[in-house]
Design a protein around this motif. Structure first.
Motif, PDB file in Angstrom:
ATOM      1  N   SER A  79       0.819  -1.218   0.000  1.00 15.76           N
ATOM      2  CA  SER A  79       0.000   0.000   0.000  1.00 15.76           C
ATOM      3  C   SER A  79       0.852   1.266   0.000  1.00 15.76           C
ATOM      4  O   SER A  79       0.328   2.369   0.175  1.00 15.76           O
ATOM      5  CB  SER A  79      -0.929   0.005   1.217  1.00 15.76           C
ATOM      6  OG  SER A  79      -0.160  -0.051   2.420  1.00 15.76           O
ATOM      7  N   SER A  80       2.166   1.118  -0.196  1.00 15.58           N
ATOM      8  CA  SER A  80       3.070   2.268  -0.161  1.00 15.58           C
ATOM      9  C   SER A  80       2.803   3.208  -1.330  1.00 15.58           C
ATOM     10  O   SER A  80       2.390   2.775  -2.413  1.00 15.58           O
ATOM     11  CB  SER A  80       4.531   1.806  -0.212  1.00 15.58           C
ATOM     12  OG  SER A  80       4.852   0.997   0.885  1.00 15.58           O
ATOM     13  N   PRO A  81       3.060   4.506  -1.147  1.00 19.58           N
ATOM     14  CA  PRO A  81       2.984   5.443  -2.272  1.00 19.58           C
ATOM     15  C   PRO A  81       3.983   5.047  -3.353  1.00 19.58           C
ATOM     16  O   PRO A  81       5.078   4.562  -3.050  1.00 19.58           O
ATOM     17  CB  PRO A  81       3.352   6.791  -1.644  1.00 19.58           C
ATOM     18  CG  PRO A  81       3.094   6.624  -0.186  1.00 19.58           C
ATOM     19  CD  PRO A  81       3.389   5.185   0.121  1.00 19.58           C
ATOM     20  N   ILE A  82       3.619   5.234  -4.608  1.00 15.99           N
ATOM     21  CA  ILE A  82       4.495   4.849  -5.712  1.00 15.99           C
ATOM     22  C   ILE A  82       4.862   6.048  -6.581  1.00 15.99           C
ATOM     23  O   ILE A  82       4.150   7.051  -6.612  1.00 15.99           O
ATOM     24  CB  ILE A  82       3.850   3.753  -6.592  1.00 15.99           C
ATOM     25  CG1 ILE A  82       2.487   4.206  -7.128  1.00 15.99           C
ATOM     26  CG2 ILE A  82       3.741   2.443  -5.813  1.00 15.99           C
ATOM     27  CD1 ILE A  82       1.841   3.205  -8.081  1.00 15.99           C
ATOM     28  N   VAL A  83       5.978   5.909  -7.269  1.00 10.95           N
ATOM     29  CA  VAL A  83       6.463   6.894  -8.235  1.00 10.95           C
ATOM     30  C   VAL A  83       6.231   6.319  -9.627  1.00 10.95           C
ATOM     31  O   VAL A  83       6.679   5.205  -9.928  1.00 10.95           O
ATOM     32  CB  VAL A  83       7.959   7.186  -8.029  1.00 10.95           C
ATOM     33  CG1 VAL A  83       8.474   8.127  -9.112  1.00 10.95           C
ATOM     34  CG2 VAL A  83       8.211   7.750  -6.640  1.00 10.95           C
ATOM     35  N   ILE A  84       5.541   7.057 -10.485  1.00  9.46           N
ATOM     36  CA  ILE A  84       5.225   6.585 -11.831  1.00  9.46           C
ATOM     37  C   ILE A  84       5.937   7.460 -12.847  1.00  9.46           C
ATOM     38  O   ILE A  84       5.844   8.687 -12.813  1.00  9.46           O
ATOM     39  CB  ILE A  84       3.712   6.601 -12.087  1.00  9.46           C
ATOM     40  CG1 ILE A  84       3.007   5.616 -11.133  1.00  9.46           C
ATOM     41  CG2 ILE A  84       3.396   6.247 -13.535  1.00  9.46           C
ATOM     42  CD1 ILE A  84       1.502   5.641 -11.240  1.00  9.46           C
ATOM     43  N   TYR A  85       6.641   6.802 -13.744  1.00  5.58           N
ATOM     44  CA  TYR A  85       7.474   7.512 -14.730  1.00  5.58           C
ATOM     45  C   TYR A  85       7.165   6.983 -16.119  1.00  5.58           C
ATOM     46  O   TYR A  85       7.311   5.788 -16.393  1.00  5.58           O
ATOM     47  CB  TYR A  85       8.946   7.299 -14.374  1.00  5.58           C
ATOM     48  CG  TYR A  85       9.936   7.900 -15.340  1.00  5.58           C
ATOM     49  CD1 TYR A  85       9.797   9.212 -15.795  1.00  5.58           C
ATOM     50  CD2 TYR A  85      11.042   7.173 -15.776  1.00  5.58           C
ATOM     51  CE1 TYR A  85      10.710   9.760 -16.669  1.00  5.58           C
ATOM     52  CE2 TYR A  85      11.974   7.723 -16.646  1.00  5.58           C
ATOM     53  CZ  TYR A  85      11.800   9.015 -17.091  1.00  5.58           C
ATOM     54  OH  TYR A  85      12.711   9.564 -17.963  1.00  5.58           O
ATOM     55  N   PHE A  86       6.727   7.886 -16.994  1.00  4.80           N
ATOM     56  CA  PHE A  86       6.486   7.523 -18.396  1.00  4.80           C
ATOM     57  C   PHE A  86       7.324   8.428 -19.289  1.00  4.80           C
ATOM     58  O   PHE A  86       6.935   9.566 -19.571  1.00  4.80           O
ATOM     59  CB  PHE A  86       5.013   7.638 -18.774  1.00  4.80           C
ATOM     60  CG  PHE A  86       4.730   7.199 -20.187  1.00  4.80           C
ATOM     61  CD1 PHE A  86       4.511   5.862 -20.473  1.00  4.80           C
ATOM     62  CD2 PHE A  86       4.717   8.111 -21.234  1.00  4.80           C
ATOM     63  CE1 PHE A  86       4.285   5.441 -21.784  1.00  4.80           C
ATOM     64  CE2 PHE A  86       4.494   7.700 -22.547  1.00  4.80           C
ATOM     65  CZ  PHE A  86       4.278   6.360 -22.816  1.00  4.80           C
ATOM     66  N   PRO A  87       8.498   7.959 -19.745  1.00  7.61           N
ATOM     67  CA  PRO A  87       9.359   8.776 -20.602  1.00  7.61           C
ATOM     68  C   PRO A  87       9.041   8.542 -22.069  1.00  7.61           C
ATOM     69  O   PRO A  87       9.795   7.893 -22.795  1.00  7.61           O
ATOM     70  CB  PRO A  87      10.758   8.274 -20.243  1.00  7.61           C
ATOM     71  CG  PRO A  87      10.536   6.823 -19.925  1.00  7.61           C
ATOM     72  CD  PRO A  87       9.138   6.705 -19.359  1.00  7.61           C
ATOM     73  N   GLY A  88       7.918   9.058 -22.532  1.00  8.17           N
ATOM     74  CA  GLY A  88       7.517   8.864 -23.923  1.00  8.17           C
ATOM     75  C   GLY A  88       8.161   9.881 -24.834  1.00  8.17           C
ATOM     76  O   GLY A  88       9.270  10.337 -24.603  1.00  8.17           O
ATOM     77  N   GLY A  89       7.449  10.273 -25.862  1.00 12.76           N
ATOM     78  CA  GLY A  89       8.001  11.212 -26.829  1.00 12.76           C
ATOM     79  C   GLY A  89       8.496  10.491 -28.067  1.00 12.76           C
ATOM     80  O   GLY A  89       8.524   9.264 -28.147  1.00 12.76           O
ATOM     81  N   SER A  90       8.924  11.278 -29.029  1.00 15.05           N
ATOM     82  CA  SER A  90       9.243  10.741 -30.354  1.00 15.05           C
ATOM     83  C   SER A  90      10.423   9.783 -30.361  1.00 15.05           C
ATOM     84  O   SER A  90      10.524   8.918 -31.241  1.00 15.05           O
ATOM     85  CB  SER A  90       9.509  11.903 -31.322  1.00 15.05           C
ATOM     86  OG  SER A  90      10.519  12.756 -30.805  1.00 15.05           O
ATOM     87  N   TRP A  91      11.344   9.895 -29.379  1.00 17.44           N
ATOM     88  CA  TRP A  91      12.536   9.050 -29.388  1.00 17.44           C
ATOM     89  C   TRP A  91      12.473   7.940 -28.339  1.00 17.44           C
ATOM     90  O   TRP A  91      13.450   7.252 -28.117  1.00 17.44           O
ATOM     91  CB  TRP A  91      13.788   9.905 -29.148  1.00 17.44           C
ATOM     92  CG  TRP A  91      13.988  10.949 -30.194  1.00 17.44           C
ATOM     93  CD1 TRP A  91      13.688  12.284 -30.096  1.00 17.44           C
ATOM     94  CD2 TRP A  91      14.497  10.761 -31.510  1.00 17.44           C
ATOM     95  NE1 TRP A  91      13.984  12.936 -31.259  1.00 17.44           N
ATOM     96  CE2 TRP A  91      14.484  12.013 -32.159  1.00 17.44           C
ATOM     97  CE3 TRP A  91      14.960   9.657 -32.215  1.00 17.44           C
ATOM     98  CZ2 TRP A  91      14.921  12.187 -33.466  1.00 17.44           C
ATOM     99  CZ3 TRP A  91      15.391   9.840 -33.516  1.00 17.44           C
ATOM    100  CH2 TRP A  91      15.377  11.086 -34.128  1.00 17.44           C
ATOM    101  N   SER A  92      11.341   7.768 -27.717  1.00 15.26           N
ATOM    102  CA  SER A  92      11.249   6.822 -26.613  1.00 15.26           C
ATOM    103  C   SER A  92      10.942   5.406 -27.106  1.00 15.26           C
ATOM    104  O   SER A  92      10.258   5.202 -28.104  1.00 15.26           O
ATOM    105  CB  SER A  92      10.161   7.267 -25.639  1.00 15.26           C
ATOM    106  OG  SER A  92       9.956   6.292 -24.635  1.00 15.26           O
ATOM    107  N   SER A  93      11.437   4.428 -26.337  1.00 16.63           N
ATOM    108  CA  SER A  93      11.112   3.027 -26.592  1.00 16.63           C
ATOM    109  C   SER A  93      10.000   2.540 -25.676  1.00 16.63           C
ATOM    110  O   SER A  93       9.722   1.338 -25.625  1.00 16.63           O
ATOM    111  CB  SER A  93      12.361   2.158 -26.390  1.00 16.63           C
ATOM    112  OG  SER A  93      12.850   2.294 -25.058  1.00 16.63           O
TER     113      SER A  93
END
Length: 361
Positions: free
Chosen positions: A46-60
């Motif tokens: 139930s811990s707080p989480i960090v969410i990271y989405f590094p999208g964009g034109s050069w992202s995989s």
């Protein structure tokens, strides 16, 4: 995640400790394999989480919608959210009002050829409630479609404020000042390419300065009038380690007063950063803006918008000259001339009066 994998291989005891510690499994990233994120979502409990989405034109990274669906049941636990997305998926960003975010970073990966006023392929602004805005302590927005007036009216208690690509005539310099007043513990202030109302700056002193005693880093790469007003109203903090000032579009009547009046109270800050720096270089750029740059843990980068080469060099002489012999300071000031055929006699005459100059290239 690689570090956790190594720890789990040490022994069965270590594996049990790592697997049973929820706080070690709180980072969810679109760059991680899907099975790793699934495991992290379970083990973080139930811990707080960090969410990271590094999208964009050069992202995989996978498609934004696909990633969002994979974490949606756990989204309510998100305390820090960082998104780098294409304009085409802005409409897919969920309403953020129900999240108790302490840090929010959103960057829209706009085509470099885009100009303010050009149409973008989204139909709505990113939604976040007044209450949710008031909880956030770190904001980093780049080209974000949002209700800017309401957003600035409800941000408070910030530690980090980064705004880039804000084009909204419904907000004024006063809205920006109010965020600073409401955030006395601010540590990082960055404003780039902000085009808002109040395009003409008053040169009269502000009625009341803003005290930000914990401010460590200041970067202003925006409209010259806003830069002038911010530097006039912010009281120079005692422990700045980074000062990056690059005004844009300076009205001719403000340039000289900015450098010699507005920047006056900041001279001790510039001097201290110079003394603490390594390899300071002053760049003389014919047909362009001269600049002072240092390269070390203590950073000062100043671009002399609106000043001629000789005027910028005289400012350097006036500010840096008194601290050139301070113990522990840099061994000298390097002058870099960006023209092999340079023959400005006025500038050369000034250079001859500057004993701190140890190299001209």
């Amino acid at each position: 995640m690689a570090a956790l994998s190594i720890l789990r291989r040490i022994s069965t005891v270590w594996k049990d400790v790592v697997d049973g510690t929820p706080s070690l499994w709180t980072i969810i990233s679109a760059t991680f394999p899907e099975d790793v994120n699934r495991t992290s979502l379970v083990r973080s409990g139930s811990s707080p989480i960090v969410i990271y989405f590094p999208g964009g034109s050069w992202s995989s990274a996978p498609p934004f919608r696909e990633f969002l669906q994979s974490i949606e049941p756990h989204l309510y636990r998100c305390s820090s959210l960082a998104l780098r997305i294409d304009p085409e998926v802005v409409d897919e960003v969920p309403n953020l009002s129900s999240l108790r975010l302490v840090a929010l970073k959103i960057e829209i990966d706009v085509d470099p050829t885009w100009m303010p006023g050009d149409a973008l392929p989204y139909s709505r602004e990113i939604e976040i409630s007044d209450e949710a805005l008031g909880i956030i302590r770190a904001v980093d927005f780049n080209q974000v479609p949002i209700d800017w007036r309401r957003t600035l009216e409800h941000l408070k208690g910030l530690r980090t404020l980064v705004l880039d690509g804000v084009y909204d005539n419904s907000i004024t310099h006063e809205h920006v000042f109010n965020v600073l007043v409401a955030s006395p513990g601010l540590e990082n202030l960055t404003i780039c390419d902000m085009r808002i109302a109040d395009s003409q700056s008053s040169l009269s002193p502000p009625t009341e300065s803003i005290s930000l005693p914990q401010l460590l880093s200041i970067t202003l790469m925006t409209d010259g009038c806003l830069t002038n007003d911010l530097m006039r109203i912010i009281r120079p903090p005692p422990d700045v380690i980074e000062l990056d000032i690059r005004p844009r579009n300076f009205p001719s009547n403000i340039a000289m007063p900015f450098w010699y009046e507005t920047m006056g109270p900041w001279v001790p800050t510039v001097q201290q950063l110079y003394v603490d720096s390594d390899r300071p270089v002053f760049h003389l750029i014919p047909q362009g803006e001269c600049r002072l740059a240092t390269y070390s843990d203590y950073i000062v980068f100043i671009e002399f918008k609106g000043l001629s080469m000789s005027a910028a060099l005289l400012w350097i002489h006036h500010v840096i000259g008194p601290v050139t012999d301070v113990d522990g300071g840099p061994e000298g000031l390097q002058i870099s001339i960006h023209d092999p055929d340079f023959e400005d006699h006025e500038v050369l005459a000034i250079l001859q009066t500057m004993p701190a100059v140890t190299e001209i290239s």
